[in-house]
Each structure stands twice: as C-alpha cells, then as structure tokens.
Motif scaffolding. Sequence first.
Motif, PDB file in Angstrom:
ATOM      1  N   VAL A   1       0.834  -1.235  -0.150  1.00 43.53           N
ATOM      2  CA  VAL A   1       0.152  -0.026   0.042  1.00 43.53           C
ATOM      3  C   VAL A   1       0.957   1.495   0.036  1.00 43.53           C
ATOM      4  O   VAL A   1       1.893   1.145   0.733  1.00 43.53           O
ATOM      5  N   VAL A   2       0.450   2.353  -0.918  1.00 42.95           N
ATOM      6  CA  VAL A   2       1.005   3.454  -0.841  1.00 42.95           C
ATOM      7  C   VAL A   2      -0.092   4.667  -0.772  1.00 42.95           C
ATOM      8  O   VAL A   2      -1.358   4.326  -1.178  1.00 42.95           O
TER       9      VAL A   2
ATOM     10  N   CYS B   1      -5.049  -3.703   3.756  1.00 41.33           N
ATOM     11  CA  CYS B   1      -5.782  -3.435   4.755  1.00 41.33           C
ATOM     12  C   CYS B   1      -5.177  -3.622   6.189  1.00 41.33           C
ATOM     13  O   CYS B   1      -5.635  -2.836   7.010  1.00 41.33           O
ATOM     14  N   SER B   2      -4.501  -4.579   6.322  1.00 42.55           N
ATOM     15  CA  SER B   2      -3.640  -4.962   7.815  1.00 42.55           C
ATOM     16  C   SER B   2      -2.795  -3.853   7.985  1.00 42.55           C
ATOM     17  O   SER B   2      -2.614  -3.345   9.107  1.00 42.55           O
ATOM     18  N   THR B   3      -2.004  -3.410   7.051  1.00 48.15           N
ATOM     19  CA  THR B   3      -1.062  -2.188   7.451  1.00 48.15           C
ATOM     20  C   THR B   3      -1.936  -1.007   7.616  1.00 48.15           C
ATOM     21  O   THR B   3      -1.301  -0.364   8.629  1.00 48.15           O
TER      22      THR B   3
ATOM     23  N   SER C   1      -6.094  -8.820  -2.923  1.00 49.43           N
ATOM     24  CA  SER C   1      -4.705  -9.033  -2.208  1.00 49.43           C
ATOM     25  C   SER C   1      -4.566  -8.038  -0.850  1.00 49.43           C
ATOM     26  O   SER C   1      -3.747  -8.364  -0.075  1.00 49.43           O
ATOM     27  N   TRP C   2      -5.450  -7.102  -0.750  1.00 55.10           N
ATOM     28  CA  TRP C   2      -5.518  -6.154   0.349  1.00 55.10           C
ATOM     29  C   TRP C   2      -6.216  -7.129   1.570  1.00 55.10           C
ATOM     30  O   TRP C   2      -5.883  -6.420   2.564  1.00 55.10           O
ATOM     31  N   GLY C   3      -7.159  -7.734   1.221  1.00 53.54           N
ATOM     32  CA  GLY C   3      -7.954  -8.147   2.403  1.00 53.54           C
ATOM     33  C   GLY C   3      -9.310  -7.339   2.537  1.00 53.54           C
ATOM     34  O   GLY C   3      -9.433  -6.191   1.931  1.00 53.54           O
ATOM     35  N   TYR C   4     -10.436  -7.975   3.140  1.00 52.57           N
ATOM     36  CA  TYR C   4     -11.426  -7.404   3.493  1.00 52.57           C
ATOM     37  C   TYR C   4     -12.274  -6.738   2.051  1.00 52.57           C
ATOM     38  O   TYR C   4     -12.800  -5.894   1.902  1.00 52.57           O
ATOM     39  N   PHE C   5     -12.076  -7.920   1.129  1.00 50.90           N
ATOM     40  CA  PHE C   5     -13.007  -7.634  -0.180  1.00 50.90           C
ATOM     41  C   PHE C   5     -13.537  -8.767  -0.535  1.00 50.90           C
ATOM     42  O   PHE C   5     -13.028  -9.881  -0.460  1.00 50.90           O
ATOM     43  N   ASN C   6     -14.832  -8.803  -0.728  1.00 52.34           N
ATOM     44  CA  ASN C   6     -15.742 -10.000  -1.018  1.00 52.34           C
ATOM     45  C   ASN C   6     -15.672 -10.136  -2.555  1.00 52.34           C
ATOM     46  O   ASN C   6     -16.112  -9.102  -3.299  1.00 52.34           O
ATOM     47  N   THR C   7     -15.182 -11.214  -3.381  1.00 54.85           N
ATOM     48  CA  THR C   7     -15.120 -11.321  -4.578  1.00 54.85           C
ATOM     49  C   THR C   7     -16.225 -11.715  -5.315  1.00 54.85           C
ATOM     50  O   THR C   7     -16.615 -11.602  -6.343  1.00 54.85           O
TER      51      THR C   7
END
Length: 478
Positions: A96-97, A155-157, A201-207
């Motif tokens: 993440v940036v 999202c963890s970061t 790949s970030w997490g907390y995303f429902n495909t």
Amino acid sequence: MAAPSITLGIDLGTTSVKAALLEAAPGDPSGFVVLASCARASRAEVATQSAAAGTQGREQDVSRILQALHECLAALPRQELRKVGAIGVSGQMHGVVFWKTGQGCEWTEGRTTPMFESRTVSHLVTWQDGRCSSGFLASLPQPESHLSVATGFGCSTIFWLLKNSPEFLSPYDAAGTIQDYVVAMLCGLPRPLMSDQNAASWGYFNTWSQKWNLGMLKASGFPVHLLPDIVEPGSVAGRTSHTWFEIPKGTEVGVALGDLQASVYSCMAQRTDAVLNISTSVQLAASMPSGFQPVQTPDPSAPVAYFPYFNRSYLGVAASLNGGNVLATFVHMLVQWMAELGLGIEESSVYSHMIQAAAQQEDTCLTITPTVLGERHLPDQLASVTRISSSDLSLGHVTRALCRGIVQNLQSMLPAQQLKAWGVERVIGSGSALSRNEVLKQEVQRAFPFPVAFGQDVDAAVGAALVMLRRDLNKKAV
C-alpha cells in the motif's frame, strides 16, 4: 492499411521494474511479438519511517521506483513508443502507498521527454512488511471473504497505522498498490481505481459481491475513504493526461493488474493449461472451471488459494516457499563444509557439478522433504531426509532426491488428480530454476501425467501488455 497496434506493458516488481512493447503477430489473432523490452533494478528499499515498526517494517521509496520506470522507457525505441495505442500495468500485490489527490505527482514537460515525479506520496509499505504480528492480526475483525488477511496486506497495514501511527495518515486522502498509484498519476484520476485482483490481495474484499467489507470496516474505525473504487480487470482506467516520453497524450491505460495474474496470462495459451513457475519459490496455477466460486470462509491452513483472474473467473494457486532457494541453501552448505575443510570453491562451480552428477544418477531411493522454510499453510514444518542407505549417499543421489522433493512437495499441495478434475491438459514450465536445471525439468516431467512444455517464461510486463493488446484486437473485430 492501418498501422499495427502496439501496446506497452509495465511491471512494477519488488526488486525491479520492467517494460515491454508488444504487437499482434501477423496472421495469428492470438499470437504476439515482443518488439523490445527493458528491466532496471529499482533499489528502492529504505529504512522504515516509524520506529514502532521495528526491524520488521519493509518500505520502498516511490521516487526510486519511478526513476527505474523512466529509465526503462528511455531505453525503448522512440519510434515504437510513438505508436503505442494502449498501456497495461501490473505490479507487486498486497502493498500500500498513500497520496494526496491532485498532489500525488508533478509533471515536468519542459524536458525533452515529459515525465512525472512523486510529490505528496508516502513510502510504499510492501507485501514483505512484517509489522503486523500474529497477535495484532488476531485482534482484527474476521473478513467477509474467502481469503485470510496477513501482514503486508494493504488493509492490515492501514489498521496497524491507525493504531500505532494515526498522524501518519492525515496528509493523505487516497491509497492503492504501487501500480494503482502509477495508473492514477498517468491518467490524473480524481479517485484511485483498483481491479478485484489487487483488492483481493489487500484483504476485506468480497469477490462474490465485488465490494469491500464496508460495514465491518466502518464499525472498526477504518478510514474507508482511502479505499479505491473497484473496476473489472482488463477495463480501461482512463487516458494519459500528458505526453509521456514519446507516448501520445490520450493513450488508453488499463486498470492495474496483480503481477501473479499478469504473469500467468503471459504464457497460459489455453484455459486447460497449468502454469508452473520455479524460481526462488514455486507457484503452480490453473484456471478454475467456469462457474467456480470459493467458499466464503478464510482457511489459513489450506495449501491452495483462489485468486480473481479475468471475466469473474479464478486461479487456483499452490505457492510453495521452497524452490530454487532450497537448492541455493544446499550449495551454500556444501561450500561452507569445504571451507571448514580448508578447500575454497565457487558456489557456481558446485552447482554445475552437482547437476551433472544428478543427471548421471537417473533414480534414487533417498527421500528428501525440502521444506527448510516451512510453508504458509504449515509455518512450523521443517525439512527431513528419509530412506537413507549407504548406496544412496553420492552427490548425484542427494541432488536428484532434492530436485524430486521440491516437485513432490508442490504436488502434496496441489495433486495432479486435482488438476485433472479442473480440466488441465498441459503444464507450462517456466522460471529461472527450471531453465538452468535439467534434472529439475526431468523430475517435473516424471511427476505430471500431462505433456510439459518448457521455454516460455512468465513475464508480468508482457502479460499486462497482452491484456490490452487483445482487448484492442477484440474491439476492432466487433
């Protein structure tokens, strides 16, 4: 006659940046020709800004990544850059940036070759970042997704920064992967766009729903305004807002892709192909059958993960941490032993001798489980050697068993029977460890009950360009 369609592919990797120019192969709608390519080391690793991150933080300087990107473009032929009709971008996933909308870069058009430089932009916190401990991850809400969250995930970061360094986030109102940032800067986007490949790949995303877990994140105090809008991979994110080197203003730019998906796309000619890449680590990826949907419950102990691909399909991926790095560890051990015996020898010489010895040793009863680095789904697993007999202790026996063990370990994660059930009919073998190791090739051919084709290495820059090239060709065919 219309000018040939040329696309530029860019991959913003962990250690290097690559750019490639592609055009359609004459008379072959699915074929392509790589006109030119260039890679540059980014050398972007920097010390972490936050002392609270400790030694586990892994960050990169965005300006150095852009410098490597511009060096790549400067090395490509100008006459071909002028003909570029579309740009595809991929890059390292999970990271993440952060940037300030409208102030994330500055274009310098007074130069011979217009380019952009980073301005109000944070460092890139990469996928290798280890600041989120297992205890911290356990304190986070359980995602509504089939994929778990881990340290290094976007999202963890952000959760970690929110807790440990909330002032860090205040200058910024946008976030994305490094490839999302580059696309946003090229197009002057008012809000960042992200493909589901990078969002997953970030997490907390429902495909399934193609949506972030907004309710859960808001309830946890997560700054949801930073989350990018989601668009389909393969779609156009925008058009270049400036001339860029020789590439015309108004050139289409695709939404950024994940480097895993772009790499697979570069050499998966048919849906029935599986792509095996053995480099430092190992990945075996296959396209899931039409209509497949993963169970929406994260399972950190599962050896196979399912990642969004294209057209709402998924890749089934077994990713082993133990590949060419295991062979390198073995070579290093031998060199150390010989140094302790007072003998000096180069590692490259040891490697070539042991492969030659293994090539003459066609079989062995020695069994090596090579998991010296554990596996993501079995982090505490160690390596082992069994079925040791006095007749199987030669360098050739041990090297043959080690190469076989690397392949068998991967097969324990994703068996050939499972590949058959998914409809796989051929394996495409690629990667630096395979290309320089004939014994490893033999063991791959021995292990898989399918034809194995070697010689076409995965290349995320080529894959990113190919997605846009085929989109352009399909549009013209309609």
